[in-house]
Design a protein around this motif. Structure first.
Motif: not given
Length: 363
Positions: A38-56
């Motif tokens: 249910n993401l609204v028009t997802p595009r690029g993403l990255t791995w956030d090493a500091h927080a151990g998460r994916v940002l979308v």
């Protein structure tokens, strides 16, 4: 090209961050799992090493007004509907929005807005497209100021614009096809960012102080005796320290014409591999192999919306890592454990049905 199609959705459904066990088989023995929906028009993403998460990134769904003529003269309408979603592997509530109310614009066939994110070097850097010229952004009102700019996101999820890409394009217009600012990719470098400007067909450098300069103008290629624009869709730092740039060029009439460029610091970009169709993003795995993501293997205008993730081996061979289950994917990144994350269903008009997928390659 990206200036025209960069996806659209008019849906008003709210994001619910559901975890799901849905899976499909991928190439090379891997497995695709849907980890957020249910993401609204997802595009690029990255791995956030500091927080151990994916940002979308979520480009949003635009809004009803104000409106202004955009690229091609199509009416573009503004809404503060963009967002950034965080997905933390292993967390009970794995997906949650960390920034909302970001600028977004919709026209007859596409949604443009937050297109890419980078979480390296201690900050969250973002880039916004728009599709149009200064009169477009001015006509959308003061809340649209962040469109066609780079920026940062603070801990409270607030946007702070940094570099005005539209102002640079309006002033210099290095590629004379038209005045069109629609940046699509960003990578953090010491003291600033590098941006893949799909609308202007160039690579821009933006300092932390906001100054913008052109690093490279991506040259047209000649196909059937006619120029075909190079449309840079992504930029990523390779294991050799050079920057790699993907092309979306060739869509929709010239399939297999998209190339990957290598740009060493202080050097002009050179083509290192070719023969792709509508490359929308690229990344590198833990072994330093290039991952190339195609929006649609048979072209955007095909009724077959199947995309493709291809790994370029060190000897140049190509391994298809994923095909089935990829439906107009939009971005790719790699976690430290080797898991590959992709955004999916990025061009569904009228539905907030975007997905975050996880691929665990078999080898």
């Amino acid at each position: 090209m990206l200036r025209r199609l960069c996806t659209a959705t008019l849906a008003t459904a709210l994001f619910c961050g559901l975890m799901t066990g849905t899976a499909s088989q991928a190439g090379a023995g891997g497995r695709l799992d849907v980890v957020a929906e249910n993401l609204v028009t997802p595009r690029g993403l990255t791995w956030d090493a500091h927080a151990g998460r994916v940002l979308v990134t979520e480009a949003g769904r635009g809004g009803p007004s104000p409106c202004a003529p955009g690229v091609g003269g199509y009416p573009a309408c503004f809404g503060a509907t963009g967002a950034i979603t965080s997905y933390t592997p292993g967390k009970k509530r794995g997906a949650e929005r960390i920034a909302t109310g970001l600028p977004s614009v919709i026209n007859e066939f596409s949604v443009l807005g937050l297109h890419d994110v980078d979480a390296s070097h201690g900050r969250i850097s973002v880039v916004f497209g728009m599709g149009g010229e200064m009169a477009t952004r001015d006509g959308l009102g003061p809340a649209a100021r962040g469109l066609a700019q780079t920026g940062t996101i603070d801990r409270k999820g607030r946007l702070h614009p940094v570099g005005d890409l539209l102002a640079f394009e309006q002033r210099h217009n290095p590629h004379r096809a038209d005045v069109n600012a629609n940046a699509y990719g960003i990578v953090r470098v010491p003291g600033g960012t590098l941006v893949a400007e799909a609308g202007g067909n160039n690579i821009l450098s933006v300092s932390d102080g906001g100054s913008v300069r052109m690093v490279a103008l991506m040259p047209d290629q000649i196909v059937d005796g006619k120029p075909l624009e190079s449309v840079p869709s992504a930029i990523a730092k390779g294991p050799d320290g050079a920057f790699y740039i993907s092309e979306y060029s060739g869509e929709p009439t010239h399939l297999g014409k998209a190339r990957i460029w290598r740009m060493a610091p202080g050097r002009k970009p050179v083509v290192v591999t070719s023969g792709f169709t509508g490359v929308i993003d690229l990344a590198f795995d833990r072994q330093g192999r290039m991952l190339v993501l195609e929006l649609a293997e048979k072209g955007f205008d095909s009724p077959d919306r199947t995309g493709r993730l291809v790994r370029v081996e060190r000897d140049g061979r190509r391994t298809v890592l994923a095909r089935e289950g990829l439906e107009h994917p939009g971005g790719v990144t790699v976690a430290p454990n080797g898991d590959i994350y992709l955004t999916n269903r990025t061009t569904s008009l009228g539905e907030a049905n975007g997905q975050l997928l996880r691929l665990r390659p078999g080898r």
